[in-house]
Write a protein that holds these residues in place. Structure first.
Motif, short mmCIF file in Angstrom:
data_model
loop_
_atom_site.label_atom_id
_atom_site.label_comp_id
_atom_site.label_asym_id
_atom_site.label_seq_id
_atom_site.Cartn_x
_atom_site.Cartn_y
_atom_site.Cartn_z
N GLY A 9 21.95 54.94 71.84
CA GLY A 9 21.33 55.93 72.95
C GLY A 9 20.51 55.05 73.91
N GLY A 10 20.11 55.61 75.07
CA GLY A 10 19.20 55.26 75.96
C GLY A 10 19.53 55.72 77.27
N LEU A 18 28.16 54.06 78.31
CA LEU A 18 27.30 53.80 77.21
C LEU A 18 28.27 54.08 75.71
CD1 LEU A 18 24.22 53.32 77.05
CD2 LEU A 18 24.07 55.73 76.36
N ARG A 19 27.86 53.33 74.54
CA ARG A 19 28.51 53.41 73.40
C ARG A 19 27.72 53.46 72.32
NH1 ARG A 19 31.78 48.72 69.70
NH2 ARG A 19 29.46 48.48 69.16
N LEU A 20 27.96 54.69 71.71
CA LEU A 20 27.16 55.19 70.48
C LEU A 20 28.10 54.89 69.34
CD1 LEU A 20 26.13 58.86 71.46
CD2 LEU A 20 25.15 56.62 72.06
N ARG A 75 34.82 50.10 57.89
CA ARG A 75 33.40 50.23 57.95
C ARG A 75 32.59 51.71 57.87
NH1 ARG A 75 35.10 45.79 60.89
NH2 ARG A 75 33.97 44.01 60.65
N ASN A 76 33.44 52.52 57.52
CA ASN A 76 32.83 53.94 57.89
C ASN A 76 32.01 54.21 58.88
OD1 ASN A 76 34.08 54.59 55.08
ND2 ASN A 76 32.51 54.08 54.08
N THR A 77 32.49 53.80 60.06
CA THR A 77 31.74 53.88 61.36
C THR A 77 32.59 54.57 62.57
OG1 THR A 77 30.60 51.93 60.78
CG2 THR A 77 30.75 52.41 63.02
N VAL A 78 32.00 55.26 63.28
CA VAL A 78 32.69 56.00 64.20
C VAL A 78 31.58 55.47 65.58
CG1 VAL A 78 31.31 58.27 64.04
CG2 VAL A 78 33.70 58.32 65.14
N TYR A 79 32.72 55.12 66.59
CA TYR A 79 32.20 55.09 67.96
C TYR A 79 32.29 56.11 68.93
CZ TYR A 79 32.21 50.38 65.60
OH TYR A 79 31.98 49.55 64.80
N LEU A 80 31.46 56.14 69.94
CA LEU A 80 31.69 57.30 70.92
C LEU A 80 31.59 56.28 72.37
CD1 LEU A 80 32.22 59.92 71.94
CD2 LEU A 80 29.81 60.29 72.16
N HIS A 81 32.53 56.21 72.87
CA HIS A 81 32.79 55.30 74.24
C HIS A 81 32.55 56.29 75.42
CE1 HIS A 81 34.26 51.82 72.14
NE2 HIS A 81 34.87 52.73 71.39
N MET A 82 31.51 56.35 75.80
CA MET A 82 30.99 57.33 77.05
C MET A 82 31.18 56.54 78.47
SD MET A 82 28.07 59.56 75.17
CE MET A 82 26.79 58.30 75.24
#
Length: 120
Positions: A9-10, A18-20, A75-82
């Motif tokens: 965030g930021g 932004l990518r979360l 990696r049990n990871t989810v990304y949100l590309h905004m």
């Protein structure tokens, strides 16, 4: 114990990107879905994106065509590309997941949230 940790965030200008990220850790047997919700000022918490382990993704109407969510199952990871961020995207973004953990009946988990501020 299963935990979700968000990052990314930021502050960003309108029109920017932004990518979360959200990573699940702990005693995990399997991850069924990892999702993004947001709490924007004056509104109820709303679904941003839902990503299943089978890679089916559903988006909220307000972000369709601008946001993309992907999951890295290894990696049990989810990304949100905004992308094409708007002022009304400002808010706190929460990671939510449905996880089968070891030694627990809990299935639904929430992260602490990460704040996104879009400025003009």
């Amino acid at each position: 114990q299963v935990q979700l940790m968000e990052s990314g965030g930021g502050l960003v200008q309108a029109g920017g990107s932004l990518r979360l990220s959200c990573t699940a850790s702990g005693d995990i047997f399997s991850v069924d879905a990892m999702n993004w919700y947001r709490q924007t000022p004056g509104k109820q918490r709303e679904l941003v994106a839902e990503v299943t382990s089978g890679e089916t993704t559903t988006y909220g109407d307000s972000v369709k065509g601008r946001f993309t969510s992907t999951m890295d199952n290894a990696r049990n990871t989810v990304y949100l590309h905004m992308n094409s961020l708007k002022l009304e995207d400002t808010g706190v973004y929460y990671c939510n997941a449905q996880i089968i953990g070891l030694g627990t009946l809990q299935y639904d988990y929430w992260g602490q949230g990460t704040e996104v501020i879009v400025s003009s």
